[in-house]
Structure formats: C-alpha cells, structure tokens
Design an enzyme around this catalytic site. Structure first.
Site, PDB file in Angstrom:
ATOM      1  N   ASN A 164       0.858  -1.189   0.000  1.00 41.37           N
ATOM      2  CA  ASN A 164       0.000   0.000   0.000  1.00 41.37           C
ATOM      3  C   ASN A 164       0.888   1.231   0.000  1.00 41.37           C
ATOM      4  O   ASN A 164       1.380   1.664   1.051  1.00 41.37           O
ATOM      5  CB  ASN A 164      -0.920   0.008   1.231  1.00 41.37           C
ATOM      6  CG  ASN A 164      -1.991  -1.044   1.128  1.00 41.37           C
ATOM      7  OD1 ASN A 164      -2.984  -0.872   0.403  1.00 41.37           O
ATOM      8  ND2 ASN A 164      -1.785  -2.166   1.813  1.00 41.37           N
ATOM      9  N   GLU A 165       1.083   1.775  -1.183  1.00 41.23           N
ATOM     10  CA  GLU A 165       1.979   2.912  -1.338  1.00 41.23           C
ATOM     11  C   GLU A 165       1.309   4.195  -0.833  1.00 41.23           C
ATOM     12  O   GLU A 165       0.089   4.222  -0.647  1.00 41.23           O
ATOM     13  CB  GLU A 165       2.351   3.065  -2.820  1.00 41.23           C
ATOM     14  CG  GLU A 165       3.062   1.857  -3.423  1.00 41.23           C
ATOM     15  CD  GLU A 165       4.509   1.701  -2.951  1.00 41.23           C
ATOM     16  OE1 GLU A 165       4.861   2.169  -1.849  1.00 41.23           O
ATOM     17  OE2 GLU A 165       5.302   1.093  -3.699  1.00 41.23           O
ATOM     18  N   PRO A 166       2.103   5.252  -0.569  1.00 45.77           N
ATOM     19  CA  PRO A 166       1.508   6.525  -0.141  1.00 45.77           C
ATOM     20  C   PRO A 166       0.359   6.923  -1.063  1.00 45.77           C
ATOM     21  O   PRO A 166       0.457   6.794  -2.294  1.00 45.77           O
ATOM     22  CB  PRO A 166       2.687   7.497  -0.247  1.00 45.77           C
ATOM     23  CG  PRO A 166       3.876   6.637   0.049  1.00 45.77           C
ATOM     24  CD  PRO A 166       3.571   5.313  -0.610  1.00 45.77           C
ATOM     25  N   THR A 183      10.059   2.389  -4.083  1.00 53.63           N
ATOM     26  CA  THR A 183       9.937   0.974  -3.685  1.00 53.63           C
ATOM     27  C   THR A 183      10.702   0.093  -4.661  1.00 53.63           C
ATOM     28  O   THR A 183      11.398  -0.849  -4.260  1.00 53.63           O
ATOM     29  CB  THR A 183       8.442   0.566  -3.668  1.00 53.63           C
ATOM     30  OG1 THR A 183       7.777   1.358  -2.696  1.00 53.63           O
ATOM     31  CG2 THR A 183       8.268  -0.899  -3.360  1.00 53.63           C
TER      32      THR A 183
END
Ligand code: GLP
Length: 265
Positions: A164-166, A183
């Site tokens: 779950n990226e920013p 990432t």
C-alpha cells in the site's frame, strides 16, 4: 503541603501507537514469535483454527527462523493455522527467485507442518482480466476463514505496509497497485537490475489490514528510523500508510534500538 502529582510519563505522550523497543532484531523477533505461538496454542485449546496474516521482505526472516525453531524443538504445530500473505509482485512466476510465493516456501512453509490448502498468497501468475475477481475472492476467503487473528507487518522506507503505497486510502481493499519508484529502487537488490523489478503488485488493502483483530509491525535498523517516527508521532495521513494504523485499537510496533532512534521520548 503541596499536593503530590503523579510523575508524567513522557515516553508515551508523543506516541500514538505503543512501541516496544528491543536491543536487537533477534530479541524483537523472539518476542513476536512467542506471541504467535501463544495465540496458536490458545486457539488449539479452544479447538479453533488460528488465522495469521503474514509479511515478506528482510524484516520477518528472523521471525520465521524462530517459528521454525519452535516447531522443531518445542513441538509448535501449524496444522490448524490458516495464513494469508499481504502481497505479491505482478506479474511474476510463483517459483521466480524474487516471488513472495517462493520466499514463503523457502523461509517458512516448507519447514513446518502447515497444510498447503491453508496457505493463501496473491497469485502473480494470473492474467490481467482475472485480477479483480482474484482480489474479491481473496477478501472473501479471509472472511470465510473468520477474519485475521494476527497480522504481521513490516514497513517500507516510504511508509508502505504490504504494497500500500503513499496515497492508499483507509477503505482500500485487496487490489492491483502501481509500485512507487522508491519501492522499486529499494527492492532492486533482489533482481538483476531495476528494469527487472515489476511495476505492479497485488496487495491487501489498508482496510483489509485494519480488520485484523491484532496487528504487530516490526522494524529493524536505522534506515527505518525516520519513517517510524512519522508513523508513530505525526497525525495519521494517507501519505504515510503505516500511520493509518493509529486507527486500530490493538496494534503494537516491535522495533530495535536503531529503528527507534528518532522517537522523541
Ligand atoms: C516490501 C514488502 C513489504 C515490506 C517492506 C519492507 O516491499 N512489500 O511487505 O514490509 O517492503 O521491506 P524490508 O523488510 O525488506 O525492509
């Protein structure tokens, strides 16, 4: 006589999530392994299955090593354990060196007595048209298993949990996500070069994670110190997905001294 007041415990006042600090990764991992073992044994006594949410990356390797040791030396059984992994690259072959399916087999599943039918990991091999359905089914399987009793997490340098990226919302569920460049750079060491790192991944969502009954996030080393402070002390924000864990009432961060170095306490 001046009225006596209780001393103020400053260690807690800045921290919105309880943090346990251990001198090193080994001690922290043993602490988490003991909690997992106690939960498995408790559920076993109650004749119930234990549902674990599991993570990959370098952070949980020592946890899996300790659980394998407990299986071999202390008869800890995983026969009544059901697991759901957080994430997987997309696309990727399940037996590719960098695949999280392979990681879990190597570091954990092949060394304990878990039943293959009880293992769930997002599938990086399916065709694109099937992904939505695969994600919906993943959520359904978690519910059918009774929900996750304990979710283990690591944290990315950019604050991601799972993949779950920013920007990931608090209501997000299992889905396909585009990996941040940071990432891909951070994980490039696992691949021949950066261009080989997949651009996409399938990940449980923030809401999937928050529905777990208990959450333990582990972080080791100075590279995690800055993001750990943000997640624990600053206001919760989608820009630092791990800070959204402040919205859960049974979450603990287990960290070593190096990762805790920037905490205000
Ligand atoms: C990876 C995984 C995460 C993991 C994080 C940290 O990309 N998708 O689940 O927690 O990034 O990785 P590491 O433990 O190697 O620092």
């Amino acid at each position: 006589m001046p009225k006596k007041t209780a001393p103020i415990d400053l260690s807690d006042s800045f921290e919105k999530i309880p943090v346990h600090i251990f001198s090193d990764q080994k001690d922290g991992s043993v602490f988490v392994a003991k909690q997992i073992a106690a939960l498995i044994r408790l559920k076993q006594q109650q004749k119930q299955t234990c549902v674990l949410g599991l993570a990959t990356g370098s952070t949980p390797k020592s946890l899996y090593a300790e659980l394998v040791r407990m299986h071999r030396e202390e008869k800890l059984s995983f026969r009544h354990v059901i697991t759901f992994n957080l994430d997987e690259y997309y696309p990727i072959d399940n037996d590719a060196l960098q695949s999280y399916n392979r990681f879990m087999k190597t570091h954990f599943f092949d060394q304990v007595d878990i039943l293959p039918k009880n293992i769930h990991i997002p599938n990086g091999e399916i065709n694109k048209e099937s992904i939505k359905d695969h994600c919906r089914q993943y959520e359904r399987k978690i519910k059918e298993a009774g929900g996750i009793d304990l979710q283990v997490l690591g944290i990315g340098n950019n604050g991601h949990i799972g993949f779950n990226e920013p920007g990931s919302g608090i209501y997000s569920k299992t889905r396909l996500i585009t990996l941040d460049n940071s990432t891909r750079i951070a994980n490039a060491y696992e691949f021949a070069n950066i261009s080989e790192v997949p651009r996409l991944a399938i990940t449980m969502g923030i809401s999937t994670i928050l529905q777990s009954r208990k959450i333990i996030l582990m972080a080791w080393g100075s590279a995690k110190a800055a993001v750990l402070k943000k997640a624990v002390e600053d206001d919760d924000t989608e820009q630092v997905p791990a800070s959204l864990l402040q919205n859960h009432d049974d979450v603990t961060f287990v960290v070593d001294e190096a990762a805790a170095a920037e905490l205000t306490r």
